[in-house]
Design a protein around this motif. Structure first.
Motif, PDB file in Angstrom:
ATOM      1  N   VAL A  66      12.282   3.954 -48.596  1.00 44.78           N
ATOM      2  CA  VAL A  66      13.449   4.489 -47.937  1.00 44.78           C
ATOM      3  C   VAL A  66      14.470   4.032 -48.604  1.00 44.78           C
ATOM      4  O   VAL A  66      15.057   3.095 -48.909  1.00 44.78           O
ATOM      5  CB  VAL A  66      13.569   4.180 -46.490  1.00 44.78           C
ATOM      6  CG1 VAL A  66      14.883   5.008 -45.853  1.00 44.78           C
ATOM      7  CG2 VAL A  66      12.315   4.382 -45.889  1.00 44.78           C
ATOM      8  N   VAL A  72      12.730   9.537 -47.525  1.00 41.19           N
ATOM      9  CA  VAL A  72      11.616   8.756 -47.642  1.00 41.19           C
ATOM     10  C   VAL A  72      10.881   9.374 -48.790  1.00 41.19           C
ATOM     11  O   VAL A  72      10.486  10.274 -49.281  1.00 41.19           O
ATOM     12  CB  VAL A  72      10.771   8.915 -46.572  1.00 41.19           C
ATOM     13  CG1 VAL A  72       9.457   8.362 -46.519  1.00 41.19           C
ATOM     14  CG2 VAL A  72      11.420   8.766 -45.198  1.00 41.19           C
ATOM     15  N   TYR A  74       7.506   9.653 -49.918  1.00 41.67           N
ATOM     16  CA  TYR A  74       6.355   9.721 -49.264  1.00 41.67           C
ATOM     17  C   TYR A  74       5.307   9.408 -50.131  1.00 41.67           C
ATOM     18  O   TYR A  74       4.156   8.892 -49.800  1.00 41.67           O
ATOM     19  CB  TYR A  74       6.028  10.932 -48.378  1.00 41.67           C
ATOM     20  CG  TYR A  74       6.792  11.003 -47.334  1.00 41.67           C
ATOM     21  CD1 TYR A  74       6.543  10.490 -45.921  1.00 41.67           C
ATOM     22  CD2 TYR A  74       8.060  12.008 -47.026  1.00 41.67           C
ATOM     23  CE1 TYR A  74       7.259  10.468 -44.937  1.00 41.67           C
ATOM     24  CE2 TYR A  74       8.709  11.999 -45.940  1.00 41.67           C
ATOM     25  CZ  TYR A  74       8.376  11.338 -44.902  1.00 41.67           C
ATOM     26  OH  TYR A  74       8.988  11.300 -43.700  1.00 41.67           O
ATOM     27  N   PHE A  77       5.080   5.999 -50.483  1.00 39.43           N
ATOM     28  CA  PHE A  77       4.529   4.997 -49.167  1.00 39.43           C
ATOM     29  C   PHE A  77       2.763   5.291 -49.233  1.00 39.43           C
ATOM     30  O   PHE A  77       2.360   4.428 -48.682  1.00 39.43           O
ATOM     31  CB  PHE A  77       5.045   5.993 -47.931  1.00 39.43           C
ATOM     32  CG  PHE A  77       5.803   4.836 -46.997  1.00 39.43           C
ATOM     33  CD1 PHE A  77       5.177   4.121 -46.605  1.00 39.43           C
ATOM     34  CD2 PHE A  77       7.081   5.225 -46.761  1.00 39.43           C
ATOM     35  CE1 PHE A  77       5.814   3.199 -45.410  1.00 39.43           C
ATOM     36  CE2 PHE A  77       7.801   4.516 -45.740  1.00 39.43           C
ATOM     37  CZ  PHE A  77       7.166   3.578 -45.115  1.00 39.43           C
ATOM     38  N   ASN A 114       8.546   5.544 -35.327  1.00 37.46           N
ATOM     39  CA  ASN A 114       8.675   5.847 -36.874  1.00 37.46           C
ATOM     40  C   ASN A 114       7.544   5.542 -37.732  1.00 37.46           C
ATOM     41  O   ASN A 114       7.383   6.527 -38.618  1.00 37.46           O
ATOM     42  CB  ASN A 114       9.871   5.038 -37.320  1.00 37.46           C
ATOM     43  CG  ASN A 114      11.150   5.322 -36.545  1.00 37.46           C
ATOM     44  OD1 ASN A 114      11.282   6.735 -35.861  1.00 37.46           O
ATOM     45  ND2 ASN A 114      12.205   4.415 -36.373  1.00 37.46           N
ATOM     46  N   VAL A 118       5.751   8.555 -39.988  1.00 35.77           N
ATOM     47  CA  VAL A 118       5.456   8.402 -41.388  1.00 35.77           C
ATOM     48  C   VAL A 118       3.777   8.543 -41.668  1.00 35.77           C
ATOM     49  O   VAL A 118       3.492   9.193 -42.615  1.00 35.77           O
ATOM     50  CB  VAL A 118       5.991   7.117 -42.065  1.00 35.77           C
ATOM     51  CG1 VAL A 118       5.373   6.978 -43.544  1.00 35.77           C
ATOM     52  CG2 VAL A 118       7.509   6.997 -42.057  1.00 35.77           C
ATOM     53  N   ASP A 119       2.962   7.967 -40.888  1.00 40.87           N
ATOM     54  CA  ASP A 119       1.548   8.018 -41.126  1.00 40.87           C
ATOM     55  C   ASP A 119       0.986   9.390 -41.039  1.00 40.87           C
ATOM     56  O   ASP A 119       0.211   9.812 -41.694  1.00 40.87           O
ATOM     57  CB  ASP A 119       0.972   7.204 -39.873  1.00 40.87           C
ATOM     58  CG  ASP A 119      -0.472   7.261 -39.817  1.00 40.87           C
ATOM     59  OD1 ASP A 119      -1.101   6.785 -41.018  1.00 40.87           O
ATOM     60  OD2 ASP A 119      -1.064   7.664 -39.056  1.00 40.87           O
ATOM     61  N   ALA A 174      11.040  12.761 -39.223  1.00 43.47           N
ATOM     62  CA  ALA A 174      10.660  13.201 -40.358  1.00 43.47           C
ATOM     63  C   ALA A 174      11.344  14.683 -40.869  1.00 43.47           C
ATOM     64  O   ALA A 174      10.647  15.344 -42.013  1.00 43.47           O
ATOM     65  CB  ALA A 174       9.305  13.352 -40.631  1.00 43.47           C
ATOM     66  N   ASN A 265      11.964  14.296 -47.441  1.00 43.22           N
ATOM     67  CA  ASN A 265      11.269  13.836 -48.647  1.00 43.22           C
ATOM     68  C   ASN A 265      12.434  13.576 -49.767  1.00 43.22           C
ATOM     69  O   ASN A 265      13.282  14.385 -50.041  1.00 43.22           O
ATOM     70  CB  ASN A 265      10.241  14.789 -49.191  1.00 43.22           C
ATOM     71  CG  ASN A 265       9.443  13.946 -50.155  1.00 43.22           C
ATOM     72  OD1 ASN A 265       9.398  12.814 -50.199  1.00 43.22           O
ATOM     73  ND2 ASN A 265       8.578  14.908 -50.924  1.00 43.22           N
TER      74      ASN A 265
END
Length: 266
Positions: A66, A72, A74, A77, A114, A118-119, A174, A265
């Motif tokens: 982040v 983010v 992703y 991640f 949170n 994200v997941d 998100a 994103n």
């Protein structure tokens, strides 16, 4: 007649079950989770709880993926999905209850909301908006002690019942218009300072346009208006003035910005 009566009873019972499930999914109920309220001024402490949850794994992921604007990475991640899964498994193994302090409960539910958000994006890598994911806020996708909770239930049935409106600037959906995802995990030892910073930064960001005579606010204040009323004053202005760098007149015109659901994103 008996068969008809029996059918009516079964139908009524089925409707009741369906209604309860709908209420839970929509976040009206707590889904069996504790909803301890903040009393008075929230303080940051780890000394008043039977459990002190270690959120350092989530903290490392946030710092890595982040940026300073809360956007983010992703794709990055996704490369750490194993580490994220391990953190989610750890949270799932815990059993939040009233022996936990209000500080621990706030940090736990903010972080789990949170992290699962994200997941969900990682599991649906081609979406351009979280709203493209079917049932993302209503389906039981969050595991806590073998119970399946919904994100909507955590937000509306747990966090919003804890008498702490600053949670609206801590949980992230998100999306571009959401409050930025903090680059650190929320913890009981820093919870008040973290919530205060998140709120002040959001209110004074470009998500709102604030002048003395007119304010154009994020739609978050429209979605959850009553959460921000202070005392019996049914106005958003006293809450805004608590954090705004600009003093707003009590009779200022209040309007709301459109909400951008585009993906946050990098």
């Amino acid at each position: 007649m008996k068969n008809l009566l029996r059918s009516l009873i079964i139908s009524a019972f089925a409707i009741t079950l369906q209604s309860c499930a709908t209420l839970a999914a929509g976040g009206i109920t707590s889904q069996g989770q504790p909803t301890k309220q903040v009393e008075g001024t929230l303080t940051s402490t780890t000394a008043n709880s039977t459990v002190n949850v270690d959120h350092s794994a989530w903290d490392r992921l946030l710092k890595k993926h982040v940026d300073s604007k809360g956007m983010v990475d992703y794709k990055g991640f996704a490369k750490d999905q194993k580490a994220l899964n391990a953190y989610l498994d750890k949270l799932a193994s815990l059993d939040p209850n009233n022996d936990w302090s209000v500080q621990e409960l706030l940090a736990y539910y903010i972080n789990i909301y949170n992290a699962y958000t994200v997941d969900q994006i990682l599991k649906n890598p081609n979406v351009t908006s979280i709203k493209e994911i079917d049932g993302v806020w209503t389906k039981g996708i969050v595991t806590v002690q073998n119970r399946k909770l919904s994100l909507g239930g955590i937000e509306n049935g747990v966090l919003r019942k804890m008498n702490e409106p600053r949670i609206h600037f801590a949980i992230n959906c998100a999306s571009i218009s959401c409050p930025p995802l903090l680059r650190e995990a929320y913890t009981a030892g820093k919870i008040n300072e973290q919530l205060e910073r998140a709120t002040k930064e959001f209110i004074n960001s470009d998500k709102n346009t604030i002048t003395a005579n007119k304010v154009e606010l994020s739609s978050i204040f429209k979605f959850y208006t009553k959460d921000f009323y202070r005392g019996s004053n049914e106005s958003l202005i006293p809450y805004i003035n608590k954090y705004s760098n600009v003093e707003v007149r009590g009779d200022a015109l209040v309007t709301f910005k459109d909400y951008d659901w585009g993906l946050n994103n990098q």
